[in-house]
Every structure is written in C-alpha cells, then in structure tokens.
Design an enzyme around this catalytic site. Structure first.
Site, short mmCIF file in Angstrom:
data_model
loop_
_atom_site.label_atom_id
_atom_site.label_comp_id
_atom_site.label_asym_id
_atom_site.label_seq_id
_atom_site.Cartn_x
_atom_site.Cartn_y
_atom_site.Cartn_z
N ASP A 51 -3.98 2.38 -4.97
CA ASP A 51 -2.62 2.37 -4.43
C ASP A 51 -2.28 1.09 -3.66
OD1 ASP A 51 -3.88 2.75 -1.95
OD2 ASP A 51 -2.26 4.04 -1.24
N GLU A 52 -3.04 0.02 -3.88
CA GLU A 52 -2.69 -1.21 -3.16
C GLU A 52 -2.92 -2.44 -4.02
OE1 GLU A 52 -5.25 -2.33 0.11
OE2 GLU A 52 -6.78 -0.95 -0.63
N ASP A 80 0.87 -1.19 0.00
CA ASP A 80 0.00 0.00 0.00
C ASP A 80 0.90 1.24 0.00
OD1 ASP A 80 -3.12 0.78 1.18
OD2 ASP A 80 -1.54 2.28 1.26
#
Ligand code: TTP
Ligand code: MG
Length: 376
Positions: A129-130, A31
């Site tokens: 974002d992960e 993340d």
C-alpha cells in the site's frame, strides 16, 4: 513543514513556473490509510464509521494470531497492527472482526499503483500500500503539492479509498511526512524546513530504527533526531558500524537513496548441487534447512512475503522431481518455509542418491511498511 490544505497553498500565490530549481529533489511518498480495513469498508458500506479489525478470528477472546490492521475507529480503542487478537478483543469486544481477503487487497493495490504510474514519473512500489514517485522534474514544491492533491482526489473518486502523502527532498523524510497527518494527510517538507520538521521527533520515527536500535541509541543519550544529528559520528560508527553514516545523513537530508524502478520479482530460488550424489537423509535435510534460511533472507531483502513453496530434487541421471504447496497466508518466516519443504521432501524423496536440491518461493505480496531502510 506544513499540512497544506487546498486554500492554504493557493494563497501562496505562486504559479509552478515561477520557481523552478532544477537541482532540487522532490520525492512523493504515498501510503494508503488503514488499507485492508478501508477496502472492506468500501466494499460493504454498512461497515463505515465502525471499529473494524482485520486479522485472526478472536474466538470470543480465546483466539490466537494477530491483528493485520484496523479502521481508525478501532484505533481509538487502542487496537493496533500486530497486536494479539485476544488483546484487541479485550479492548473492543463489539468491533467487527473480519478475516483478510487478500485477492481484494491485491486488486486495490494494483489499481492504486497503476494510477500512480500513469503520471509517468520514476516510480517505486515498496509495499502493498505504499510507493514513491520522484517528481523532481516538476521543478518546485507547489507543483508537487498540486499533483499530490490530484492523486489523492483521483484515488478517492476512482478507487474509493483514501491515502496520505508526504513530499520532501528525500525518500526517508517523505515517508516520515506521509505518516504524520494520517488519515487523509498531505504533508510537505521543503528543504529549508527539513531540520525543524525532523529535530523534535523521536529516533524511532526513522524507518528501520526498530526497538533494539532505539534502545542502543538511548544508551548513548540519543532520543530525538536532533540528538542524533549532533552526535559524534566516530562514536556512532564504533557502535553501529558504517550504517551509522547513512543514519546520520538522514537528519540533514543528505542521504542518497534514489527512487528505483524494479522489475517485479516473480520468484526467488536457491539450489545446491552436492559435491557427491547423496542418499543421506541427514545431509539432505540440513541442506534444505540452509536453503530455507538463505531463500528467506533473499525474500526479506526484496520486502516480499510468499505463499507458494516449491521443492526440487534432481536424482542421478538428471531425473528431476518438483512439488509445490501453496499456503493460506503469506510468510517470510524461514522456519515455516523449512517445515513445508520438509513435508514436500517426504513426498518426493525415494531414498535414491540426490544430485541437486532447491527451494523456490513464489506468489508474492509486497511486505508492509515496516521494511528496513537501515540495517541496524
Ligand atoms: P500499513 O500501511 O502499515 O498500515 P495501514 O495501511 O493498515 O494503516 P495506516 O493508515 O497506518 O497506513 O500496512 C498496510 C497493510 O499491510 C495493512 O492494511 C495490513 C498489512 N499489515 C499486516 O498485515 N500486518 C502488520 O503488522 C502491518 C503493519 C500491516
Ligand atoms: Mg497504510
């Protein structure tokens, strides 16, 4: 459980080949740290070390709207994602407030995801974002840790951003682990440490356990993951239904949630053919309403938010008209989609009987990290 620094893990003195367990699941969750804010800080080095808040215009404290995210320097003032921007302004009026620049975040996201995919392990992106990698084929946690360090360094040197990584036997625990030592964290939870890692944590740390579920668990006297682990499953099922089984399985790492690679969804659509062609505006708007609800539910299932809404109307004789509108922001809100669809309907509905009507959503971004793992 450990935050493993380079020196610590090297002192374990094991080569990756020494300890191979073919049955062991090893999941890596990555993340990005303060993602939107970090992209802004990378692109404007003058922002480094400063409290930076991305979101709505604070308008000297009178602004409406919320914080998307903020730098860790801004978090020191108590600012958080989803907080009203006016509240953020009270907490830190001298912070640097910036509007989001989505194309730059999307580009950074695809750079990060491309780098992750290049390692060739099963890969699943779950938000902008992960992502998860199933690195079980490496055979042991030491090799997985080395890979994580390499990924972390490559993201830093090649993309100019920092990230946090968790490694564990399950997706949920890897996700919890990536969050515990942010920013720039690397947290490894080996199977033998899984319970001691989870036990003292509040149940809210389990992804998908929101405020409502947390309160319901409190009512049963369940505050920590240890409390949850020891609770009578029959009572939990009576209260929460079958999702309680998956919930309790998280506590001992027995939940079976695999890293699944999915094709990128390009659009989500729903359409209805009326039993009889109809010019009735009330029937048509009620149908648009139901379609908006339906299509947004589908969007939520995919952890997506959309920017473009298209309405399609087919008249008698297969004459089809479509019209789209692209918003300035991403949404997954059914009422927002419905009001755009109503406006499009006003533009293309000419009063003639309609045979079919549909809504299509497109131009997606992956939803943030609060995607549901449990349906509580
Ligand atoms: P997160 O990964 O939840 O947050 P983050 O990367 O900013 O910070 P952290 O270091 O804690 O991971 O979300 C990723 C991006 O998604 C975030 O940079 C901005 C966006 N986002 C919103 O727009 N609204 C929100 O409420 C949240 C939580 C995130
Ligand atoms: Mg993040």
């Amino acid at each position: 459980m450990a935050e493993i620094s380079g020196t610590e893990y090297r002192s374990m003195n094991l080569s990756p080949e020494e300890k191979i367990n073919e049955n062991e699941r090893i999941i890596l969750h990555l993340d990005m740290d303060s993602f939107y804010a970090s992209v802004e800080m990378r692109d404007d080095p003058g922002l480094k070390g400063k409290p930076v808040v991305i979101g709505a215009d604070p308008k000297n404290g009178a602004g409406r709207g919320v914080v998307s995210t903020c730098s860790y320097e801004a978090r020191a003032f108590g600012i958080r994602s989803a907080m009203p921007i006016s509240q953020a302004y009270v907490l830190c009026p001298h912070a640097i407030y910036l509007p989001p620049h989505f194309p730059r975040y999307t580009q950074a996201s695809s750079d990060v995801m491309g780098l992750l995919k290049s390692h060739g392990f099963p890969f699943q992106q779950v938000s902008i974002d992960e992502a998860f990698l199933d690195v079980s084929s490496l055979g042991n946690y030491l090799a997985a840790t080395r890979l994580a360090e390499q990924i972390r360094d490559d993201i830093c040197t090649q993309i100019g951003l920092t990230c946090s990584i968790g490694i564990a036997p399950t997706k949920v625990v890897a996700k919890i682990a990536s969050d515990v030592n942010k920013p720039r964290g690397l947290t490894v939870v080996e199977p033998e440490n899984l319970f001691s890692f989870l036990a003292p944590m509040p149940v809210r740390k389990i992804p998908g356990v929101g405020r409502k579920a947390e309160l319901e668990l409190f009512e049963l006297g369940i505050r920590t993951i240890k409390d949850l682990a020891g609770y009578d499953i029959q009572v939990l099922i009576a209260r929460f239904g079958r999702s309680a089984i998956a919930l309790q399985a998280i506590t001992d790492g027995s939940d079976e949630d695999f890293v699944v690679e999915r094709d990128c969804v390009k659009s989500v659509s729903r359409e209805t053919t009326f039993p009889e062609d109809t010019p009735d505006e009330q029937v048509i708007t009620a149908t648009v309403d139901a379609l908006a609800q339906d299509v947004c539910r589908n969007l939520a299932d995919e952890s997506l938010r959309c920017k473009t809404i298209t309405l399609k109307v087919r008249y008698v004789g297969f004459i089809t008209r479509t019209k789209s509108r692209t918003l300035t922001h991403y949404t997954d809100d059914a009422s927002a989609v419905r009001s755009v669809a109503y406006a499009l309907l006003r533009d293309i509905f000419d009063g003639c009987p309609i045979r079919l009507i549909g809504i299509r959503l497109s131009s997606f971004e992956k939803h943030d990290a609060r995607q549901k793992i449990l349906d509580l």
